[in-house]
Design a protein around this motif. Structure first.
Motif, PDB file in Angstrom:
ATOM      1  N   ARG A 178      74.090  48.159  54.354  1.00  0.00           N
ATOM      2  CA  ARG A 178      73.645  49.518  53.089  1.00  0.00           C
ATOM      3  C   ARG A 178      73.019  49.286  51.972  1.00  0.00           C
ATOM      4  NH1 ARG A 178      78.833  50.598  54.901  1.00  0.00           N
ATOM      5  NH2 ARG A 178      79.816  49.473  53.662  1.00  0.00           N
ATOM      6  N   ASP A 179      73.703  47.988  51.768  1.00  0.00           N
ATOM      7  CA  ASP A 179      72.818  47.363  50.489  1.00  0.00           C
ATOM      8  C   ASP A 179      71.381  46.944  50.491  1.00  0.00           C
ATOM      9  OD1 ASP A 179      73.117  45.946  47.285  1.00  0.00           O
ATOM     10  OD2 ASP A 179      72.908  44.640  48.692  1.00  0.00           O
ATOM     11  N   ALA A 180      71.578  46.480  51.876  1.00  0.00           N
ATOM     12  CA  ALA A 180      69.945  45.640  52.279  1.00  0.00           C
ATOM     13  C   ALA A 180      68.521  47.462  52.609  1.00  0.00           C
ATOM     14  CB  ALA A 180      70.258  45.123  53.431  1.00  0.00           C
ATOM     15  N   LEU A 181      69.559  48.614  52.558  1.00  0.00           N
ATOM     16  CA  LEU A 181      68.655  49.237  53.228  1.00  0.00           C
ATOM     17  C   LEU A 181      67.427  49.656  52.221  1.00  0.00           C
ATOM     18  CD1 LEU A 181      67.812  51.372  54.842  1.00  0.00           C
ATOM     19  CD2 LEU A 181      69.771  52.922  53.749  1.00  0.00           C
ATOM     20  N   LYS A 182      68.499  49.405  50.455  1.00  0.00           N
ATOM     21  CA  LYS A 182      67.882  49.444  49.513  1.00  0.00           C
ATOM     22  C   LYS A 182      66.465  48.745  49.597  1.00  0.00           C
ATOM     23  CE  LYS A 182      71.632  50.074  46.812  1.00  0.00           C
ATOM     24  NZ  LYS A 182      73.015  49.473  46.585  1.00  0.00           N
ATOM     25  N   GLY A 183      66.785  47.449  49.893  1.00  0.00           N
ATOM     26  CA  GLY A 183      65.220  46.820  49.817  1.00  0.00           C
ATOM     27  C   GLY A 183      63.899  47.657  50.464  1.00  0.00           C
ATOM     28  N   LEU A 184      63.842  47.854  51.097  1.00  0.00           N
ATOM     29  CA  LEU A 184      62.480  49.501  51.283  1.00  0.00           C
ATOM     30  C   LEU A 184      61.810  49.841  50.449  1.00  0.00           C
ATOM     31  CD1 LEU A 184      63.795  50.086  55.045  1.00  0.00           C
ATOM     32  CD2 LEU A 184      61.844  48.597  54.838  1.00  0.00           C
ATOM     33  N   ALA A 185      63.124  50.912  49.078  1.00  0.00           N
ATOM     34  CA  ALA A 185      62.403  51.227  48.041  1.00  0.00           C
ATOM     35  C   ALA A 185      61.942  50.558  47.497  1.00  0.00           C
ATOM     36  CB  ALA A 185      64.187  52.082  48.096  1.00  0.00           C
ATOM     37  N   ALA A 186      61.789  49.570  46.744  1.00  0.00           N
ATOM     38  CA  ALA A 186      61.609  48.180  45.672  1.00  0.00           C
ATOM     39  C   ALA A 186      60.246  48.789  45.392  1.00  0.00           C
ATOM     40  CB  ALA A 186      61.617  47.625  46.379  1.00  0.00           C
ATOM     41  N   TYR A 187      59.457  49.541  45.713  1.00  0.00           N
ATOM     42  CA  TYR A 187      57.774  50.100  45.262  1.00  0.00           C
ATOM     43  C   TYR A 187      56.675  51.235  45.688  1.00  0.00           C
ATOM     44  CZ  TYR A 187      58.293  45.315  43.252  1.00  0.00           C
ATOM     45  OH  TYR A 187      58.407  44.047  42.691  1.00  0.00           O
ATOM     46  N   THR A 188      56.678  51.715  44.744  1.00  0.00           N
ATOM     47  CA  THR A 188      55.519  52.094  45.549  1.00  0.00           C
ATOM     48  C   THR A 188      54.213  52.286  44.955  1.00  0.00           C
ATOM     49  OG1 THR A 188      55.971  53.718  43.340  1.00  0.00           O
ATOM     50  CG2 THR A 188      57.563  54.467  44.889  1.00  0.00           C
ATOM     51  N   ILE A 189      53.837  51.182  44.048  1.00  0.00           N
ATOM     52  CA  ILE A 189      52.910  50.679  43.994  1.00  0.00           C
ATOM     53  C   ILE A 189      51.939  49.370  45.133  1.00  0.00           C
ATOM     54  CG2 ILE A 189      50.852  50.604  42.646  1.00  0.00           C
ATOM     55  CD1 ILE A 189      52.014  52.699  41.885  1.00  0.00           C
ATOM     56  N   ARG A 190      51.260  49.951  45.677  1.00  0.00           N
ATOM     57  CA  ARG A 190      50.601  48.515  46.598  1.00  0.00           C
ATOM     58  C   ARG A 190      49.561  48.332  46.198  1.00  0.00           C
ATOM     59  NH1 ARG A 190      54.390  51.912  48.982  1.00  0.00           N
ATOM     60  NH2 ARG A 190      54.229  51.602  50.924  1.00  0.00           N
ATOM     61  N   TYR A 191      48.804  46.988  45.840  1.00  0.00           N
ATOM     62  CA  TYR A 191      47.207  46.875  45.351  1.00  0.00           C
ATOM     63  C   TYR A 191      46.509  46.343  46.486  1.00  0.00           C
ATOM     64  CZ  TYR A 191      48.091  45.447  40.303  1.00  0.00           C
ATOM     65  OH  TYR A 191      47.875  45.033  38.709  1.00  0.00           O
ATOM     66  N   GLN A 192      47.037  45.606  47.803  1.00  0.00           N
ATOM     67  CA  GLN A 192      46.416  45.284  48.953  1.00  0.00           C
ATOM     68  C   GLN A 192      46.564  46.604  49.705  1.00  0.00           C
ATOM     69  OE1 GLN A 192      49.770  44.262  47.757  1.00  0.00           O
ATOM     70  NE2 GLN A 192      48.388  43.040  47.587  1.00  0.00           N
ATOM     71  N   GLY A 193      45.981  46.661  50.798  1.00  0.00           N
ATOM     72  CA  GLY A 193      45.934  47.339  52.117  1.00  0.00           C
ATOM     73  C   GLY A 193      47.047  46.247  52.992  1.00  0.00           C
ATOM     74  N   SER A 194      48.044  46.738  54.020  1.00  0.00           N
ATOM     75  CA  SER A 194      48.546  46.284  54.835  1.00  0.00           C
ATOM     76  C   SER A 194      48.486  47.360  56.108  1.00  0.00           C
ATOM     77  CB  SER A 194      49.848  45.655  54.210  1.00  0.00           C
ATOM     78  OG  SER A 194      50.471  44.471  55.698  1.00  0.00           O
TER      79      SER A 194
END
Lengths: 554, 186
Positions: B145-161
């Motif tokens: 449950r704690d790890a799930l938070k890791g997916l929410a860290a960022y809304t901005i990204r410089y580069q495409g992937s």
């Protein structure tokens, strides 16, 4: 200089929030030290001998006056009142508490600064030369592409856990002042026959345990393909670079193992697949970024040259400072000024106090357009000084201990923090640097010797770039004692060369005498106005070796 | 019952793991027989053996896991039909799996479930997600449950992937008028 927009700011806010949470989890024990280590490294935080060290990024060595004042504040509030400028154009604080690090990051972010990827197995701070945008011999301003590459490499998800650290430099002048050939990827930006902007791509340079100069793997790469080409290089490296041995993990070892041709073929094959992907740089993006580096409003200063000529006549000390520390500018009547951080016994190379930082920030505003540069030789630069202001600036810099007239001379020593701070070091760098500086205090003699670089590293990681020094000094450990190995013949720039070891290592107290003998050998054999490196190239290592070891066994 | 993090159109969630991961090629064969009815993730070398052999196995309930030094490109096209490919991170500091995921998604066009296994931790999930992973077997001693938070860290990204191939600069430019690009030089 580049100013953040809402996207840059938001990303940085999210990063500092993430880091604050990671520190809290480390302090609560939720994260083990092993798990935390790469996270803190990617935020510039090393654990050193006495405390944490924080390495703050200075993208391609450019700072605003306000940013330098914030660094001064950080040094006072959270450190011991000084910072150390590094050979990667960054700044380090040596006495940081982990608990304070999130607050420091917030303070940095307020001034559009951070410590992202200043350490760890990632793409590090992109470097260029200290006179970018103002150098008289510049072909093109490398800063827009450096900034575009900075954004592309910042938190790039695929390359956050490379086999080893990855350093990129870009230069675009008649002279290479960015040590391009000593980088994992080195870039020369130049004009093609039709005036098009092209890149020569070198791969596999690096110092450290196995020093090598980069090999050209691509000529005439159009500028808009810079990011996709670097992506191809990194993908090949990420997949095939060695991970079994830390000392063989840099890209240079992979290039050597495959051979430059095979490596290049592999990169080209990968690049073919991505070359026109959306990462290809657009005109709009180039112009958006380049607008941040537009020329400041220079005055018509043509008359200034006559003023400064008269002042040089009147004051030999000022004239001497002008000769070494003042450099040609693109605009008539202007000059670039290097403030020496190498006063000798008064302070270790690269160390600058908070008071000095504030003074430099004030001068940048008073005598320039509010900008400061950091050179990879660890000095500070005011890039846009009117020549009529040079004399006043010199007097103020003199009073602040930043006007030692020794740029490019023997006492402009490049040195890492060494064993006084760094837990990797085998030996101390600073006392050796200062003992040598103390021996060569006679400025007239130093000026007569001419260009002579002395680089000191406290261990094979080579943060002091000792391989590239005309005289290189490397701290080594022998049965728990500090010894120093000397190399000669290193060079940076277009004629980059890696120095050769002269012979058995020396004790710290022998070092000033050893340097004395090397310098004496040079003086004996020097023809006319030859530089040290020219004489060395002509006569080779043997005469130096003979003199340095002459009295042994007597 | 084992749980994993799964990213679905509705968002990321913790779900019951329906797959059995067979780590070891040596013992996998006998365990395969034991679990005849279950969906299994086979080591790539074992999958190669079974594919070339006479014993039949059901491709629709078979996944493959790729070790960080496995050569997989010669069979990549065949792997595309599998419902699941897992990529192993022997240590979270070993970043090869990011490139494997990127290539499986973009170069080969794998559309099935792409799972990160091994030393999978909260602070790497965001990068893994960006490179195309859509399920995560978080290391067993960690709180999922704690790890799930890791997916929410960022809304901005410089580069495409993989998650969004368009870099930020092209979005910045949407606001500005577009300029003819082809032959322009700085």
């Amino acid at each position: 200089m580049y100013r953040y927009d809402q996207y840059d700011l938001e990303l940085l806010e999210q990063r500092t929030a993430q880091f604050r949470d990671q520190v809290a989890r480390r302090l609560s024990g939720a994260l083990s030290e092993e798990e935390f280590l790469p996270l803190r490294l990617q935020n510039g935080l090393y654990l050193q001998r006495h405390a944490y060290m924080l390495r703050v990024a200075i993208p391609y060595g450019t700072l605003s006056a306000n940013q330098l004042r914030v660094l001064a504040e950080i040094a006072e509030r959270w450190d011991r009142g000084y910072g150390h400028f590094t050979t990667r154009q960054n700044v380090q604080f040596n006495w940081i508490h982990l608990e304070d690090a999130p607050d420091i990051m917030d303070r940095l972010a307020e001034a559009e600064m951070h410590a992202i990827q200043t350490s760890g197995n990632v793409v590090r701070n992109i470097t260029t030369e200290q006179f970018a945008g103002v150098a008289a011999d510049e072909v093109m301003d490398p800063r827009p592409l450096a900034e575009i590459l900075r954004q592309w490499s910042t938190m790039n998800p695929e390359f956050a856990f490379l086999p080893r650290k990855f350093k990129i430099a870009i230069s675009s002048s008649a002279t290479d002042r960015a040590a391009v050939k000593a980088h994992d990827v080195g870039l020369y930006l130049y004009r093609g026959e039709q005036g098009e902007a092209l890149l020569k791509v070198l791969v596999g340079g690096g110092l450290g345990r196995t020093p090598m100069l980069g090999t050209v793997i691509r000529e005439a790469l159009p500028w808009r393909h810079l990011t996709t080409y670097v992506e191809a290089v990194l993908r090949v490296y990420n997949r095939h670079g060695r991970r079994d041995n830390k000392y063989k993990a840099r890209i240079k070892i992979l290039v050597q193992a495959l051979g430059a041709d095979a490596f290049s073929t592999e990169v080209e094959r990968e690049w073919e697949q991505i070359k026109d992907s959306p990462a290809t740089i657009t005109k709009a993006e180039y112009l958006r970024v380049a607008a941040h580096f537009a020329q400041p409003p220079y005055a018509d200063a043509e008359g200034d040259a006559a003023i400064v000529a008269a002042q040089r006549q009147a004051s030999p000390a000022f004239a001497r400072w002008c000769r070494r520390n003042v450099h040609a500018h693109q605009v008539a009547g202007y000059a670039c000024v290097t403030l020496s951080t190498k006063p000798g016994m008064a302070a270790p190379p690269g160390d600058v106090t908070s008071a000095q930082m504030r003074a430099v920030a004030d001068w940048a505003e008073q005598y320039g357009f509010g900008e400061i540069r950091v050179s990879h030789e660890q000095n500070l630069i005011l890039p846009d000084v009117r020549q009529r202001d040079l004399y006043a600036l010199w007097q103020e810099a003199e009073a602040a201990g930043l006007a030692t007239a020794n740029i490019g001379l023997l006492t402009d020593v490049i040195a890492c923090p060494g064993g006084d701070y760094c837990s990797l070091a085998n030996a101390r760098s600073i006392p050796v640097a200062q003992a040598i500086q103390a021996r060569f205090q006679n400025l007239d003699f130093l000026h007569d010797l001419g260009e002579l670089s002395l680089n000191i590293s406290g261990c094979v990681n080579a943060c002091g770039h000792h391989h590239l020094g005309n005289i290189g000094v490397l701290g080594v450990d022998k049965n728990g004692e500090e010894w120093y190995q000397v190399t000669l013949g290193g060079n940076q720039g277009l004629e980059a060369a890696i120095g050769k070891v002269i012979g058995r290592a020396f004790r710290a107290e022998e070092m000033p005498d050893v340097i004395d003998k090397i310098v004496a050998t040079f003086c004996t054999h020097r023809a006319g106005d030859e530089s040290f490196s020219e004489t060395y190239t002509r006569i080779g290592l043997a005469p130096f070796k003979e003199r340095v070891y002459a009295q042994e066994g007597v | 019952m084992k749980h994993i993090i799964r990213v679905l159109p509705a968002g990321a969630d913790i779900v019951v793991d329906e797959w059995l991961l067979l780590h070891d090629s040596e013992t996998a064969l006998s365990r395969l027989a034991e679990h005849a009815m279950q969906r299994v993730i086979l080591p790539l070398p074992l999958w190669r053996t079974l594919r070339d052999g006479t014993e039949s196995f059901d491709p629709s309930s078979t996944g493959v896991w790729i070790a960080s030094d496995d050569e997989y490109e010669d069979v990549a096209c065949e792997l595309l039909d599998l419902p699941l490919i897992a990529v192993d991170f022997p240590s979270f500091r070993d970043g090869r799996g990011y490139s494997v995921a990127y290539l499986l998604r973009t170069r080969y066009g794998f559309r099935g479930e792409l799972r990160a296994i091994g030393d999978v931790l909260r602070d790497q999930l965001f990068y893994m997600r960006r490179c195309g992973f859509d399920s995560f077997e978080v290391r067993a001693d960690k709180d999922i449950r704690d790890a799930l938070k890791g997916l929410a860290a960022y809304t901005i990204r410089y580069q495409g992937s993989v998650d969004d191939p368009v870099p930020l600069f092209r979005k910045r430019a949407e606001a500005a008028p577009s300029l003819p690009d082809e032959h322009w030089e700085p």
